[in-house]
Design an enzyme around this catalytic site. Structure first.
Site, short mmCIF file in Angstrom:
data_model
loop_
_atom_site.label_atom_id
_atom_site.label_comp_id
_atom_site.label_asym_id
_atom_site.label_seq_id
_atom_site.Cartn_x
_atom_site.Cartn_y
_atom_site.Cartn_z
N ASP A 58 56.97 -19.69 43.74
CA ASP A 58 56.63 -18.32 44.17
C ASP A 58 56.10 -17.46 43.01
O ASP A 58 56.63 -16.36 42.75
CB ASP A 58 57.88 -17.62 44.75
CG ASP A 58 58.61 -18.46 45.79
OD1 ASP A 58 57.95 -19.14 46.57
OD2 ASP A 58 59.86 -18.43 45.79
N GLU A 267 54.96 -15.45 55.55
CA GLU A 267 55.63 -14.87 54.37
C GLU A 267 54.61 -14.76 53.22
O GLU A 267 53.43 -15.07 53.39
CB GLU A 267 56.82 -15.75 53.94
CG GLU A 267 56.46 -17.17 53.57
CD GLU A 267 57.68 -18.09 53.37
OE1 GLU A 267 58.82 -17.66 53.65
OE2 GLU A 267 57.48 -19.24 52.97
#
Ligand code: FUB
Length: 372
Positions: A58, A267
């Site tokens: 991420d 997301e």
């Protein structure tokens, strides 16, 4: 081994180098998402993991004072069994990394632990995808974590340097929830917080405005749950307005619907801007793409324009986009370093090309050789 030609992938000079290397490398076998095994030469993971002494994911990248900083999640093997709420993503702390120069052998500096869950009074576990921002010489780390009631909240911590250590606020940001915070600084000095993640990220539980412990999803022909946005107050620690939907619409101006498997928001919302065009890119979850849309406003609506990144090895796909020394880069992760373990990922980067017409050239990190 012959590499299938791909319409859009990495810049041609990069491809040539790796095609050469591909002819002399070993073969590893991966299975993704329960799909059949496929032989993938190691050289088809051309972007080497930037960090190899720990697992990272991420990646949120920013340039502060001429240096590139990466704020990733820190993946660990904690033994929690994989489930649909993402319990196996059991991260506990953050490290910050920096890069002075992008070269064929980019050197990445680990600045050590910047924040640990034990330092955050309200948080109990799952320090997921963070982001950072700078304002007036102070640095702010935004992060999601579960509170004592198992609800994902968004926290903020402050430091005097980009690398921390960061000192967390005693409470999460009021009225912010779900996961994957990213902060976009606009040219006029405004900062906007984007949040949201479906399933494990709990966005589906906030559709009434308050938390409901029930997972309800739209019907296939109904608009998908969209990411949320709010402007930040001058203190960078509170919302200036309630979170509101960021609408992603199709080419006909209709909100993307739940049944639009390949384009629906899941997301990892990220915004970057070129001239007066705002780009919102995001992960589609189950179909595992990074898609993007453009808008004239940070609030949207964003009109879908195309794909940024094809699926990567591992279930999740999460990225960021940043300009460094005149070039745009895509930061992403995959599970190549852990031989395909979804919760043990590694951050990578590659140059990202924006076309003259404003569209983005899709990156396929494996030239079409990975099972999707
Ligand atoms: O790393 C944990 C979660 O996995 C992130 O918050 C999601 O975006 C996905 O990458």
């Amino acid at each position: 081994m012959k590499i299938k030609a791909k319409k859009t992938a990495l810049p041609v000079n990069v491809i040539n180098v790796f095609m050469l290397v591909a002819s002399v490398v070993s073969i590893r076998v991966y299975a993704v998402n329960g799909s059949s095994n496929k032989k993938v030469p190691e050289a088809l993971f051309p972007q080497k993991p930037l960090i190899t002494h720990m697992y990272t994911a991420d990646p949120s990248a920013h340039v502060f004072d001429g240096k590139l900083y990466i704020y990733p999640s820190h993946d660990i093997e904690s033994g929690v069994v994989r489930d649909s709420s993402g319990g196996h993503f059991d991260m506990r702390d953050y490290h910050v990394f920096s890069i002075d120069e992008v070269t064929p052998n980019t050197k990445v500096v680990d600045h050590g632990q910047a924040l640990h869950v034990d330092q955050v009074p309200w948080a109990t576990k799952q320090m997921w995808a963070p982001d950072a921002a700078e304002k007036d010489g102070k640095y702010y780390l935004y992060f999601p974590a579960k509170d004592k009631n198992n609800i994902f909240r968004i926290g903020v911590a402050t430091a005097n340097t980009p690398t921390g250590p960061f000192v967390p606020e005693a409470q999460p940001i009021k009225d912010a929830y779900s996961i994957d915070p990213s902060v976009f600084q606009d040219d006029d000095g405004s900062y906007y917080l984007y949040v949201g993640g479906i399933m494990g990220g709990q966005l589906q539980r906030w559709q009434t405005g308050s938390y409901i412990e029930e997972d309800k999803y739209p019907a296939d022909n109904e608009p998908v749950y969209m990411p949320k946005i709010a402007k930040l107050n001058a203190d960078m620690k509170s919302l200036a307005q309630p979170l509101q939907d960021v609408v992603i619409q199709d080419e006909f101006g209709k909100p993307i619907v739940q049944g639009d498997f390949d384009r629906k928001f899941f997301e990892a919302a990220w915004v970057h801007k070129i001239k007066d065009i705002y780009y919102l890119s995001y992960s589609t979850g189950h179909s595992r793409f990074i898609q993007y849309g453009t808008s004239k406003s940070p609030y949207g609506p964003f009109t879908w324009r195309g794909k940024v990144l094809e699926p990567v090895l591992g279930w999740t796909n999460h990225h960021s986009i940043a300009e460094f020394k005149g070039k745009w880069y895509l930061f992403f992760h995959d599970s190549s370093l852990s031989d395909g373990k979804t919760h043990l990922r590694s951050v990578k980067m590659v140059e990202l090309i924006h076309n003259e017409d404003g569209t983005i050239q899709t990156v396929d990190a494996y030239f079409g050789e990975l099972d999707k």
